[in-house]
Design an enzyme around this catalytic site. Structure first.
Site, PDB file in Angstrom:
ATOM      1  N   ARG A  30       0.815  -1.210   0.000  1.00 21.90           N
ATOM      2  CA  ARG A  30       0.000   0.000   0.000  1.00 21.90           C
ATOM      3  C   ARG A  30       0.853   1.268   0.000  1.00 21.90           C
ATOM      4  O   ARG A  30       0.332   2.366   0.029  1.00 21.90           O
ATOM      5  CB  ARG A  30      -0.910   0.018   1.230  1.00 21.90           C
ATOM      6  CG  ARG A  30      -2.062  -0.945   1.112  1.00 21.90           C
ATOM      7  CD  ARG A  30      -3.060  -0.702   2.219  1.00 21.90           C
ATOM      8  NE  ARG A  30      -4.190  -1.612   2.074  1.00 21.90           N
ATOM      9  CZ  ARG A  30      -4.947  -2.010   3.074  1.00 21.90           C
ATOM     10  NH1 ARG A  30      -4.715  -1.581   4.306  1.00 21.90           N
ATOM     11  NH2 ARG A  30      -5.966  -2.825   2.860  1.00 21.90           N
ATOM     12  N   GLU A  42      -1.904  -8.778  -5.157  1.00 25.65           N
ATOM     13  CA  GLU A  42      -3.233  -9.347  -5.370  1.00 25.65           C
ATOM     14  C   GLU A  42      -3.161 -10.833  -5.708  1.00 25.65           C
ATOM     15  O   GLU A  42      -3.971 -11.625  -5.247  1.00 25.65           O
ATOM     16  CB  GLU A  42      -3.984  -8.594  -6.477  1.00 25.65           C
ATOM     17  CG  GLU A  42      -4.499  -7.235  -6.033  1.00 25.65           C
ATOM     18  CD  GLU A  42      -5.482  -7.322  -4.875  1.00 25.65           C
ATOM     19  OE1 GLU A  42      -6.143  -8.365  -4.712  1.00 25.65           O
ATOM     20  OE2 GLU A  42      -5.567  -6.359  -4.103  1.00 25.65           O
ATOM     21  N   THR A  48      -4.615 -16.759   0.375  1.00 22.33           N
ATOM     22  CA  THR A  48      -3.512 -16.725   1.340  1.00 22.33           C
ATOM     23  C   THR A  48      -3.667 -15.506   2.248  1.00 22.33           C
ATOM     24  O   THR A  48      -4.065 -14.438   1.781  1.00 22.33           O
ATOM     25  CB  THR A  48      -2.157 -16.652   0.598  1.00 22.33           C
ATOM     26  OG1 THR A  48      -2.158 -17.643  -0.431  1.00 22.33           O
ATOM     27  CG2 THR A  48      -0.997 -16.916   1.513  1.00 22.33           C
ATOM     28  N   LEU A  85       4.130 -20.715  -0.539  1.00 21.18           N
ATOM     29  CA  LEU A  85       2.869 -19.961  -0.647  1.00 21.18           C
ATOM     30  C   LEU A  85       1.734 -20.837  -1.177  1.00 21.18           C
ATOM     31  O   LEU A  85       0.568 -20.508  -1.006  1.00 21.18           O
ATOM     32  CB  LEU A  85       3.041 -18.777  -1.620  1.00 21.18           C
ATOM     33  CG  LEU A  85       3.354 -17.410  -1.052  1.00 21.18           C
ATOM     34  CD1 LEU A  85       3.392 -16.377  -2.168  1.00 21.18           C
ATOM     35  CD2 LEU A  85       2.328 -16.976  -0.009  1.00 21.18           C
ATOM     36  N   GLY A  86       2.088 -21.941  -1.849  1.00 20.51           N
ATOM     37  CA  GLY A  86       1.068 -22.825  -2.395  1.00 20.51           C
ATOM     38  C   GLY A  86       0.440 -22.284  -3.674  1.00 20.51           C
ATOM     39  O   GLY A  86       0.767 -21.192  -4.124  1.00 20.51           O
ATOM     40  N   TYR A  87      -0.447 -23.082  -4.235  1.00 22.83           N
ATOM     41  CA  TYR A  87      -1.138 -22.716  -5.492  1.00 22.83           C
ATOM     42  C   TYR A  87      -0.125 -22.180  -6.507  1.00 22.83           C
ATOM     43  O   TYR A  87      -0.175 -21.039  -6.928  1.00 22.83           O
ATOM     44  CB  TYR A  87      -2.242 -21.679  -5.237  1.00 22.83           C
ATOM     45  CG  TYR A  87      -3.290 -22.154  -4.266  1.00 22.83           C
ATOM     46  CD1 TYR A  87      -4.345 -22.958  -4.695  1.00 22.83           C
ATOM     47  CD2 TYR A  87      -3.209 -21.820  -2.921  1.00 22.83           C
ATOM     48  CE1 TYR A  87      -5.302 -23.419  -3.798  1.00 22.83           C
ATOM     49  CE2 TYR A  87      -4.158 -22.286  -2.023  1.00 22.83           C
ATOM     50  CZ  TYR A  87      -5.193 -23.080  -2.469  1.00 22.83           C
ATOM     51  OH  TYR A  87      -6.136 -23.528  -1.580  1.00 22.83           O
ATOM     52  N   TYR A 125     -12.065 -10.278 -10.736  1.00 20.21           N
ATOM     53  CA  TYR A 125     -11.729  -9.644  -9.456  1.00 20.21           C
ATOM     54  C   TYR A 125     -10.346  -8.973  -9.513  1.00 20.21           C
ATOM     55  O   TYR A 125     -10.188  -7.795  -9.167  1.00 20.21           O
ATOM     56  CB  TYR A 125     -11.759 -10.655  -8.286  1.00 20.21           C
ATOM     57  CG  TYR A 125     -10.946 -10.127  -7.139  1.00 20.21           C
ATOM     58  CD1 TYR A 125     -11.454  -9.086  -6.364  1.00 20.21           C
ATOM     59  CD2 TYR A 125      -9.636 -10.557  -6.900  1.00 20.21           C
ATOM     60  CE1 TYR A 125     -10.681  -8.508  -5.362  1.00 20.21           C
ATOM     61  CE2 TYR A 125      -8.867  -9.987  -5.913  1.00 20.21           C
ATOM     62  CZ  TYR A 125      -9.402  -8.967  -5.140  1.00 20.21           C
ATOM     63  OH  TYR A 125      -8.644  -8.388  -4.172  1.00 20.21           O
ATOM     64  N   CYS A 207     -18.498  -0.878  13.900  1.00 16.15           N
ATOM     65  CA  CYS A 207     -18.590  -0.814  12.438  1.00 16.15           C
ATOM     66  C   CYS A 207     -19.042   0.586  11.996  1.00 16.15           C
ATOM     67  O   CYS A 207     -20.036   1.103  12.495  1.00 16.15           O
ATOM     68  CB  CYS A 207     -19.576  -1.869  11.945  1.00 16.15           C
ATOM     69  SG  CYS A 207     -19.854  -1.767  10.169  1.00 16.15           S
ATOM     70  N   CYS A 213     -26.962  -0.701   8.172  1.00 17.07           N
ATOM     71  CA  CYS A 213     -26.937  -2.144   7.896  1.00 17.07           C
ATOM     72  C   CYS A 213     -28.245  -2.849   8.288  1.00 17.07           C
ATOM     73  O   CYS A 213     -28.564  -2.988   9.472  1.00 17.07           O
ATOM     74  CB  CYS A 213     -25.766  -2.776   8.665  1.00 17.07           C
ATOM     75  SG  CYS A 213     -25.639  -4.547   8.401  1.00 17.07           S
TER      76      CYS A 213
HETATM   77  S1  SF4 Z   1     -23.081  -6.988   9.927  1.00 21.69           S
HETATM   78 FE1  SF4 Z   1     -23.439  -4.881   9.251  1.00 21.69          FE
HETATM   79  S2  SF4 Z   1     -23.092  -3.644  11.076  1.00 21.69           S
HETATM   80 FE2  SF4 Z   1     -22.236  -5.628  11.481  1.00 21.69          FE
HETATM   81  S3  SF4 Z   1     -20.075  -5.440  10.918  1.00 21.69           S
HETATM   82 FE3  SF4 Z   1     -21.165  -6.217   9.116  1.00 21.69          FE
HETATM   83  S4  SF4 Z   1     -21.702  -4.428   7.916  1.00 21.69           S
HETATM   84 FE4  SF4 Z   1     -21.172  -3.707   9.955  1.00 21.69          FE
END
Ligand code: SF4
Length: 365
Positions: A30, A42, A48, A85-87, A125, A207, A213
């Site tokens: 980073r 990545e 891993t 590291l595998g794979y 991805y 969070c 959420c």
């Molecule tokens: S379930 Fe919802 S509130 Fe709980 S850590 Fe995950 S994103 Fe945050």
């Protein structure tokens, strides 16, 4: 399933980015936006853990600091840097991709999604992660951590691995992206999944998006995302044989299509018999088939238990003395045990070599 409106999405972006600025872990990849560093990290991080990857990443970048260095390195060197590291397919494809970047893009990492996705070992991805983190391109990502976070943020209760589940979650990943700081947003969502929104007992109390959420509001953290089907493990029995000739041991390079293609290993194969004369006969025949050599099977060196995908493998390792015969087609080397260090070995191959080194240390002259 919840359908977030634009106010909700704005709040999500603002909160997640602010949280990431204050809480992002200081990881070696980073410290720069160099696409080469992002790409290597990545690929290493696939399947891993971060703590495992850090020393491998640092060593890899120190030894092969540019795409051109990687492209011109021989495959053995790349595999040796990857060992443990595998794979290993990841390392071989990385190497092929570096050569493609040199041949087709003049050694500069491409910036358009189609060219990036066309590189060996780069899927949807990985392309999204490299393009968003290195170039801030507006590309979504979806991997294990973000699958969990997005599922919970839209209260998606169905199978996340189904094509419908993937369509819904890739849609959410794209829909939630900010216009700017896309790379930070993608990394923030992954970090949130790995550090806060964990599979079991997520830390909802700290969070940054708890108030947005629906999963938390309904107390459904234990059932979202829907639990995966349990893997049915299968027992498998294999043997490897350390063939000795004048103080040297035989290594064989695993062929294309084999589990450790490109890596070196002691002759290794599946077995049916578990012990006694039947086992010795089977080991001798298998060594002859695989290498062309007649050998006399000796004592058991060790037994290693390990897992590969859905197989639980019991690997029975034996000594053998070379008698006669000629090598079959394939790549073989006879080397002194002290030289094994120079070869990129399979994980179990390395364990067997360590066992040999210990044995030689304690054996009387
Ligand atoms: S379930 Fe919802 S509130 Fe709980 S850590 Fe995950 S994103 Fe945050």
């Amino acid at each position: 399933m919840a359908k977030p409106d634009s106010k909700w999405k704005q709040a999500l972006r603002r909160r997640v980015l602010a949280w990431f600025r204050a809480n992002a872990r200081d990881l070696p990849w980073r410290r720069t936006r160099d696409p080469y560093h992002v790409w290597i990290s990545e690929i290493m991080l696939q399947q891993t853990q971060v703590v495992t990857v850090i020393p491998y990443f640092e060593r890899f970048i120190a030894e092969l600091p540019t795409i051109t260095d990687l492209a011109s390195a021989d495959e053995d060197r790349v595999l040796r840097l990857w060992e443990g590291l595998g794979y290993y397919r990841r390392a071989r494809q990385l190497h092929k991709a570096a050569r493609a970047i040199v041949d087709e893009h003049g050694g500069t990492f491409p910036r358009d999604a189609e060219s990036v996705k066309a590189l060996p070992g780069v899927g949807r991805y990985t392309a999204g992660a490299i393009l968003s983190i290195a170039f801030d391109a507006r590309e979504p990502i979806l991997e294990a951590n973000t699958i969990r976070v997005f599922s919970r943020l839209i209260a998606y209760q169905h199978d996340t691995t189904s094509s419908e589940g993937q369509r819904v979650l890739w849609g959410a990943a794209g829909d939630f992206l900010p216009r700017k700081h896309v790379g930070d947003f993608n990394q923030a969502m992954m970090e949130l999944g790995s550090e806060v929104c964990t599979p079991r007992e997520p830390s909802c109390e700290v969070c940054p998006v708890a108030m947005l959420c629906p999963t938390r509001a309904k107390g459904l953290q234990d059932v979202i995302p829907a639990p995966k089907k349990k893997t049915d493990y299968e027992d498998a029995f294999e043997a490897c044989v350390v063939v000795w000739r004048n103080g040297k041991v035989l290594l064989r390079r695993c062929r294309e299509g084999e589990r450790w293609a490109g890596l070196w290993d002691f002759p290794r194969f599946a077995i049916k018999a578990k012990r006694g004369a039947k086992l010795h006969r089977e080991l001798g025949e298998s060594v002859r088939r695989l290498t062309g050599y007649e050998v006399a099977i000796g004592e058991r060196l060790t037994t290693i238990k390990h897992g590969v995908t859905r197989f639980r493998i019991t690997l029975s390792c034996h000594h053998a003395e070379h008698l006669s015969g000629r090598e079959t087609k394939g790549e073989f080397v006879w080397i002194r045990p002290a030289q094994i260090e120079d070869y990129a070995l399979s994980v179990t191959g390395r364990k067997v070599s360590e066992r040999i080194a210990t044995m030689l240390l304690v054996e009387p002259e």
